[in-house]
Design a protein around this motif. Structure first.
Motif, PDB file in Angstrom:
ATOM      1  N   VAL A 249      -8.218  -2.553   3.346  1.00 26.08           N
ATOM      2  CA  VAL A 249      -7.091  -2.712   4.270  1.00 26.08           C
ATOM      3  C   VAL A 249      -6.145  -1.532   4.087  1.00 26.08           C
ATOM      4  N   LEU A 250      -5.825  -0.873   5.185  1.00 23.73           N
ATOM      5  CA  LEU A 250      -4.878   0.237   5.177  1.00 23.73           C
ATOM      6  C   LEU A 250      -3.505  -0.271   5.581  1.00 23.73           C
ATOM      7  N   ILE A 251      -2.504   0.085   4.763  1.00 21.05           N
ATOM      8  CA  ILE A 251      -1.119  -0.282   5.053  1.00 21.05           C
ATOM      9  C   ILE A 251      -0.298   1.003   5.020  1.00 21.05           C
ATOM     10  N   PRO A 252       0.033   1.562   6.198  1.00 15.42           N
ATOM     11  CA  PRO A 252       0.757   2.832   6.242  1.00 15.42           C
ATOM     12  C   PRO A 252       2.278   2.708   6.201  1.00 15.42           C
ATOM     13  N   GLU A 253       2.787   1.498   6.008  1.00 14.17           N
ATOM     14  CA  GLU A 253       4.231   1.276   5.987  1.00 14.17           C
ATOM     15  C   GLU A 253       4.610   0.371   4.815  1.00 14.17           C
ATOM     16  N   LYS A 254       5.910   0.304   4.540  1.00 16.55           N
ATOM     17  CA  LYS A 254       6.398  -0.522   3.435  1.00 16.55           C
ATOM     18  C   LYS A 254       6.233  -1.999   3.777  1.00 16.55           C
ATOM     19  N   LEU A 255       5.628  -2.731   2.844  1.00 13.98           N
ATOM     20  CA  LEU A 255       5.513  -4.176   2.973  1.00 13.98           C
ATOM     21  C   LEU A 255       6.102  -4.832   1.728  1.00 13.98           C
ATOM     22  N   SER A 256       6.406  -6.086   1.837  1.00  9.76           N
ATOM     23  CA  SER A 256       6.949  -6.853   0.720  1.00  9.76           C
ATOM     24  C   SER A 256       5.980  -6.843  -0.462  1.00  9.76           C
ATOM     25  N   PRO A 257       6.489  -6.621  -1.674  1.00 11.37           N
ATOM     26  CA  PRO A 257       5.626  -6.686  -2.862  1.00 11.37           C
ATOM     27  C   PRO A 257       4.929  -8.040  -3.005  1.00 11.37           C
ATOM     28  N   ASP A 258       5.597  -9.119  -2.605  1.00 10.95           N
ATOM     29  CA  ASP A 258       4.982 -10.447  -2.671  1.00 10.95           C
ATOM     30  C   ASP A 258       3.787 -10.543  -1.731  1.00 10.95           C
ATOM     31  N   GLY A 259       3.953 -10.014  -0.526  1.00  5.49           N
ATOM     32  CA  GLY A 259       2.853 -10.011   0.434  1.00  5.49           C
ATOM     33  C   GLY A 259       1.695  -9.153  -0.036  1.00  5.49           C
ATOM     34  N   LEU A 260       2.015  -7.995  -0.605  1.00  5.32           N
ATOM     35  CA  LEU A 260       0.963  -7.117  -1.135  1.00  5.32           C
ATOM     36  C   LEU A 260       0.182  -7.799  -2.246  1.00  5.32           C
TER      37      LEU A 260
END
Length: 133
Positions: A18-29
């Motif tokens: 899974v590619l995530i090119p933006e900031k996401l919540s550490p909990d979600g990650l």
């Protein structure tokens, strides 16, 4: 529908990438990392995204990344594009549909924060008049 990927060269099942090119919540990650291979690559240009997207099974964006028809076409293995937030206005849903890529979003993920922000922006008439000289 779970992501299925072919077995790796050693015979075990490969974890979806899974590619995530933006900031996401550490909990979600942390939740994602328990079941898929997560690659955070913040700050990529559209051209850089197009160059690397063919290695990924899924793409998770917020509002910064534009998921264009060109990007979707370059993602030969893409099965899912997820928008972490309300709406999918930055995703070419028509192109994704033609390519058999599922597009999802999370419309209630930030509903409390949005309501709190709205209330905070409403002027307090009593406060405004009490402080006038």
């Amino acid at each position: 529908m779970p992501l299925t990927v072919p077995a790796s060269s050693n015979g075990s099942l490969a974890r979806p990438k899974v590619l995530i090119p933006e900031k996401l919540s550490p909990d979600g990650l942390a939740l994602l990392q328990a079941s898929v291979e997560v690659h955070e690559r913040k700050g990529l240009s559209q051209e850089e995204l197009i160059e690397i997207i063919d290695d990924y099974d899924a793409l998770i964006v917020r509002s910064e990344s534009k998921v264009t028809a060109s990007l979707l076409e370059a993602g030969k293995k893409l099965k899912v594009v997820a928008r972490a937030g309300v709406g999918v206005d930055n995703v070419d849903v028509e192109a994704a549909t033609k390519l058999g890529i599922i597009v999802v979003n999370s419309p209630v993920g930030n509903i409390n924060a949005a309501a709190e922000h709205t209330i905070a922006c409403v002027p307090n008439p009593g406060f405004m008049w009490e402080n006038r000289d």
